[in-house]
Enzyme design. Structure first.
Site, mmCIF file in Angstrom:
data_model
loop_
_atom_site.group_PDB
_atom_site.id
_atom_site.type_symbol
_atom_site.label_atom_id
_atom_site.label_comp_id
_atom_site.label_asym_id
_atom_site.label_seq_id
_atom_site.Cartn_x
_atom_site.Cartn_y
_atom_site.Cartn_z
ATOM 1 N N LYS B 79 0.851 -1.200 0.000
ATOM 2 C CA LYS B 79 0.000 0.000 0.000
ATOM 3 C C LYS B 79 0.884 1.247 0.000
ATOM 4 O O LYS B 79 1.893 1.311 0.733
ATOM 5 C CB LYS B 79 -0.896 -0.032 1.240
ATOM 6 N N SER B 154 -9.675 1.884 3.010
ATOM 7 C CA SER B 154 -8.766 2.631 2.175
ATOM 8 C C SER B 154 -7.763 1.733 1.437
ATOM 9 O O SER B 154 -7.089 2.208 0.533
ATOM 10 C CB SER B 154 -8.010 3.685 2.976
ATOM 11 N N SER B 178 -10.162 -0.261 7.280
ATOM 12 C CA SER B 178 -9.564 -0.148 5.949
ATOM 13 C C SER B 178 -8.868 -1.369 5.388
ATOM 14 O O SER B 178 -8.389 -1.304 4.251
ATOM 15 C CB SER B 178 -8.579 1.029 5.938
#
Lengths: 487, 486, 97
Positions: B79, B154, B178
């Site tokens: 990420k 997210s 997330s």
């Protein structure tokens, strides 16, 4: 009543003191003065995305020791808070500091004035935080921030551990303020927690100054004075500010609460345009750090590492041993010498004689040879031995002086020398009488002068007896016998 | 698609260690897959072809030298809020659009040290603030099961990458859900360990007291494998817990006998409509069929979760994001003076959601409001922890929905609060710092899209959690019942 | 907590974010809405509840006072939006009056 006598000054000092640790407060970058700009930075102190702080154990312990030295309370529970504001020398745009649960609370600083009076200034608190980077201003303004077109930032200093010491407004004059700062400096240096060099920025201070009518208990409006770069500046700046405020009140005006910068060249304070508006720092506990619990065992261990404090030494040196304030201060400011002095007094028990020797002959020898007394072969034990001989009147002070020179050169036991060379003081009346007779015979003119009324020639004759006896004649006895013969 | 990319991380590691495939070959297969599909999916903001092949080569050398690596040759999606030296690390924000990280996050380093191969940096909601990946300022990521829908957020990029076989392990971060929510939306496992289990050093901070790094994987076994590698004390993170990590990989269960699983009475799934209600009721039944005793538990503070979270997280982020000021790195928009530079830089560099959260957070901390908002929320948080402790007296694990709906269409949640509601079921566990995961539990809606079952355990009980989830996954195999659209 | 009229411009100033007129209005409304939702917290009885200090109870996490390698200066300055020699450069700190 003079204008000056109408008002009294009320002064508080706020200091930031950089701690002497190897590494910074929250990261392992080196904590040292100087060096090429931006070479002592890492993700943490540069506030790169994702970096996290980890507190320096030594810095925390230094803080606690400083608090203990000033008799502060060490609360069982303490934490770090974020103080949020934007400034280009603050990498995170918040400073890790302490808000409502500092590592130490209260305490007081005892300091002394030039005349030896010991005074006390209470502390509000001392807390731990991190320093900012350093900025230089250019493109106008003569290096000052006002009028500059840009600023250049060096982050080497960002993250250095800082102690913030806030005093109560107990100081009543510029002299007291400086004496207070000197006491702080002395204590921090002797604790080993900081070098406290204003010229290197490891001590920075601001003064809060106000005046009020003598006898009033209400506080006047205070001005915060910044930009004082030496103790001398502090003295001059506070005096100047007190004078300024007095002038304002005397002319019917009111003192405005503001920040004023000291202008060294012009010798006055100027109102500073505030750098930022009134701050809402939005303090909250730093979620990247965990609380600190100080237990009794740690406090005891740290207490044991605290040496004798400057004012305690001062009380002893000036109050008990009778050194004048300047001598006492000189000794205290030379910690190895003070410790040597203390060891000698402990060994000998005769503070007066130790003082005479240390500040007298030993000091002279140290200056002549470039070796400090405490690094010389004259150990406290051997000095105590020498003094013992003087106290017992085994040797004269003249012999003692000679012996000291020889001890400095490496001969360690005065007792042994005295015995071996037969330097003991003679109190044998018969022997001294022989010397007296010799001297009188050899100095007919002096004898005649004495009898003619020049009684102070006696000193010369005593000296001759000492010389003849190679310093061993008991001077008091020599004097008595001379008088007997002459009168 | 080429078959190696469909292998699980555990299988890949076995194969590379066993030399039946090299790390290089494995990596090339995945890179080919990326070239084939990612233009359509947008998982990767930055593809790391060269670095990947470089790392693969090093893994092969170590294998040749006789080493055995727990993640040998495993393709990993990172990420883009995690620093990796030499790579563009953007947090999906214009303010860091071109920033190259000079250091690597601890968790990422551990994955690489174990033989993981970084394929690229994945898309996210800007600064991890969001539940759909739509808040990214740098790209759009699509749900591999339906390209007109969001992958969740997210950690949407990592979830979609793993779901579409562009990685076997996706590293995500979870603050209020997330990892779990995008895991549910993308039909994969999303696992958030106990707060403090995995180092946050090198993770771009959103809410410091809530953020945790965790794996997104196609199987529970893979999640356990990644967890075993990443978890453990890090002296660079003061909030990293100093506690032994029991390996989860060898504690995976086949049934749930002897376990009590709580169902939260405040989580009324009937509110989610009949189809989803039925789906979760089925899931709880399936747990019972595996031998678990289902009990009712209560989280009285449940309905206060959103309010609590949406005060604490923004407050912390308002302070964490202050460093993005145009002085030392990142975007700068010039100004006549430094104050103007700050304001213009941050106005241009931050997206709307980030600005909203900074503003609400600044407000909650400001003078006069601190006690009423921030402190109040921290007290509510204590109540959440107490609620869970009480509930766990009656059960070993708690089962709940991972999200209130399957993946929704782009631009369908225009009101900020309706987006915040997506976190309703995941926030309580975050507030209490509990380990929690999402595991596929079926499909709902038209078209039929993946749903996830959330399981959570007491603090530090990752082994029990992963162990039980494995049993459920093994028995139900819901993920295999649908295929991605690419 | 009564429904507060938020001075969104003041908050934006504290946060150093320039807002357009449109944003000031939009964010002002959205913030007010959010605070309405958040107001439910006032229903909770928290007088005797301590605020969470740390989710996982740790104390005294410290590091020993040792110097560790720092970043190479060129790497550091290469990130600078504006540099001057070995320094980071910013526009004047005090605005013109």
């Amino acid at each position: 009543m003079t204008v000056k006598a109408k008002y009294e000054a009320v002064i508080g000092i706020e200091c930031h003191v950089e701690l002497k640790t190897r590494s910074k407060m929250f990261c392992g970058c080196a904590n040292e003065f100087g060096g090429e700009p931006n070479t002592k930075v890492c993700p943490v102190c540069l506030a790169l995305p994702g970096a996290l702080p980890v507190p320096n154990k030594e810095a925390i312990e230094h803080m606690i020791r400083a608090g203990l030295a000033f008799g502060a309370t060490i609360p069982a529970f303490s934490k770090f808070d974020r103080k949020n504001y934007f400034y280009p020398d603050m990498p995170k745009d918040y400073q890790i500091s302490q808000y409502d649960m500092p590592l130490t609370l209260g305490g007081s600083v005892r300091y002394w004035l030039e005349d030896g009076t010991i005074k006390e200034c209470r502390l509000t608190r001392i807390h731990l935080e991190e320093d900012t980077g350093k900025s230089m201003h250019g493109g106008g303004g003569g290096g000052r921030i006002a009028g500059s077109a840009f600023s250049l930032i060096d982050f080497n200093r960002a993250g250095v551990p800082l102690m913030e010491c806030v005093s109560e407004p107990d100081l009543t004059s510029a002299q007291e303020a400086v004496a207070y700062l000197e006491a702080l400096k002395r204590t921090f240096v002797q604790l080993g927690v900081s070098d406290v060099k204003m010229e290197e920025g490891s001590l920075r201070c601001d003064a809060n100054v106000s005046i009020r009518a003598v006898g009033s208990t209400q506080l006047g409006t205070k001005a915060e004075i910044k930009n004082m770069n030496s103790f001398r500046s502090v003295l001059r700046a506070i005096e100047s500010e007190v004078e300024r405020q007095t002038g304002v009140l005397e002319s019917g005006g009111r003192v405005v609460q503001e920040t004023r910068g000291w202008d060294e060249a012009q010798g006055v304070t100027h109102s500073m345009r505030s750098k930022e508006e009134a701050h809402d720092y939005r303090y909250f506990p730093d979620p990247d750090l965990v609380p600190m619990e100080t237990d009794v065992a740690l406090v005891e261990r740290l207490k044991a590492t605290i040496p004798a404090l400057p004012h305690d030494r001062f009380k002893r040196y000036h109050g008990k041993y009778g050194l004048d304030p300047k001598q006492a201060t000189q000794l205290i400011d030379n910690l190895p010498l003070a410790e040597y002095f203390d060891a000698c007094v402990a060994a000998s028990g005769n503070a007066q004689l130790i003082t005479n020797f240390v500040l007298g002959d030993l000091s002279r020898l140290a200056n002549e040879t470039g070796t400090p007394a405490y690094a010389s072969p004259v150990t406290p034990a051997s000095l105590a031995e020498l003094i013992g001989l003087v106290e017992a009147k085994t040797i004269t002070s003249k012999i003692a002086k000679e012996l000291l020179e020889r001890m400095w050169a490496g001969q360690t036991s005065p007792k042994a020398i005295v015995e071996k060379e037969g330097l003991a003081q003679t109190s044998d009346a018969g022997e001294i009488e022989r010397f007296v007779t010799e001297v009188l015979a050899a100095n007919e003119k002096a004898v005649a002068d004495y009898k003619a009324g020049k009684t102070n020639i006696l000193g010369f004759l005593i000296g001759q007896v000492m010389k003849a006896s190679r310093g061993k004649a008991n001077p008091a006895l020599a004097e008595a016998l001379l008088r007997k013969k002459l009168d | 698609m080429n078959e190696p990319v469909t292998r699980s991380a555990a299988q890949i590691a076995r194969d590379v260690n066993g030399k039946s495939i090299s790390a290089r070959e494995m990596t090339q297969a995945v890179l080919q897959r990326v070239d084939e599909v990612d233009d359509r999916l947008g998982c990767y903001l930055t593809r790391l072809h060269e670095l990947a092949l470089d790392c693969a080569q090093r893994v092969d050398r170590r294998i040749a030298a006789g080493e055995s690596l727990s993640l040998a040759g495993v393709p990993v999606a990172v990420k883009d809020n995690m620093c990796l030296t030499g790579t563009r690390t953007t947090a999906a924000s214009k303010i860091l659009e071109n920033w190259i990280a000079p250091y690597t996050a601890t968790a990422v380093q551990r994955i690489l040290d174990a033989g993981g191969v970084p394929i690229g940096k994945t898309n996210l909601d800007e600064f991890a603030m969001g539940s759909s990946c739509e808040n990214s300022a740098l790209g759009v990521t699509r749900n591999p099961y339906d390209l007109s829908r969001v992958p969740g957020g997210s950690s949407g990029g990592s979830a979609a990458a793993v779901a579409s076989f562009q990685a076997a392990i996706g590293l995500g971060s979870d603050t209020g859900g997330s990892i779990r929510e995008p895991g549910a939306f993308c039909n994969i496992v999303g696992f958030k360990p106990t707060y403090g289990r995995v180092s946050r050093y090198g993770l771009i901070a959103f809410a410091s007291s809530l953020d945790q790094i965790g794996p997104l994987t196609r199987t529970i076994e893979d999640a356990a494998l990644a967890y075993d590698v990443m978890a453990g004390h890090d002296p660079r993170d003061s909030t990293s817990i100093n506690r032994a990590v029991e390996p989860a990989s060898n504690a995976l269960r086949e049934d749930l006998k002897g376990l009590r699983i709580g169902v939260v009475k405040e989580f009324v799934t009937a509110k989610l409509g009949p189809e989803i209600d039925a789906l979760y009721k089925r899931a709880y039944r399936e747990l019972a069929e595996l031998g678990a005793e289902i009990v009712d538990v209560s989280l009285p503070t449940a309905d206060y979760g959103l309010a609590t979270y949406y005060l604490i997280a923004p407050a912390e982020c308002s302070s964490n994001l202050a460093r993005f000021d145009g002085v030392r790195y990142g975007l700068r928009v010039e100004g006549d003076d430094v104050g103007q530079m700050y304001e213009r830089t941050r106005a241009a560099g931050f997206g709307s959601e980030v600005k909203r959260r900074i503003l609400i957070g600044t407000y909650a901390l400001s003078s006069g409001y601190y006690d009423a908002y921030y402190v109040k929320a921290q007290k509510a948080r204590t109540m959440f922890a107490q609620d869970f402790r009480t509930a766990f007296e009656r059960c070993d694990l708690i089962a709940a929905p991972a999200a209130s709906s399957p993946a929704f269409e782009f631009n369908s949640k225009s009101d900020p609060y309706s987006m915040y509601m997506m976190d309703y079921y995941t926030i309580p566990m975050s507030l209490a710092g509990l380990p929690a995961l999402s595991v596929p539990c079926g499909y709902a809606g038209t078209p039929q899209l993946p749903m996830g079952l959330q399981l959570t355990a007491p603090l530090f009980e990752e082994v029990k959690l992963l162990g039980a989830a494995h049993a459920y996954e093994r028995a139900t195999k819901y993920a295999s019942k649908a295929a991605v659209a690419v | 907590m009564a429904s507060e009229k938020i001075d969104v411009r003041y908050v934006a100033k504290l946060a150093r974010i320039a807002l357009s007129e449109e944003e000031a209005v939009r964010f002002g409304k959205q913030l007010a809405d959010l605070l309405e939702h958040v107001n439910v917290l006032s229903e909770l009885e928290t007088a005797s509840v301590p605020a969470t200090a740390q989710v996982v109870e740790s104390r005294n996490v410290e590091r020993s006072d040792e110097v560790t390698p720092c970043l190479d200066r060129e790497t550091v300055l290469a990130m600078a939006p504006q540099r001057q020699g070995a320094f980071f450069r910013v526009p004047k700190i005090i605005p013109e009056s």
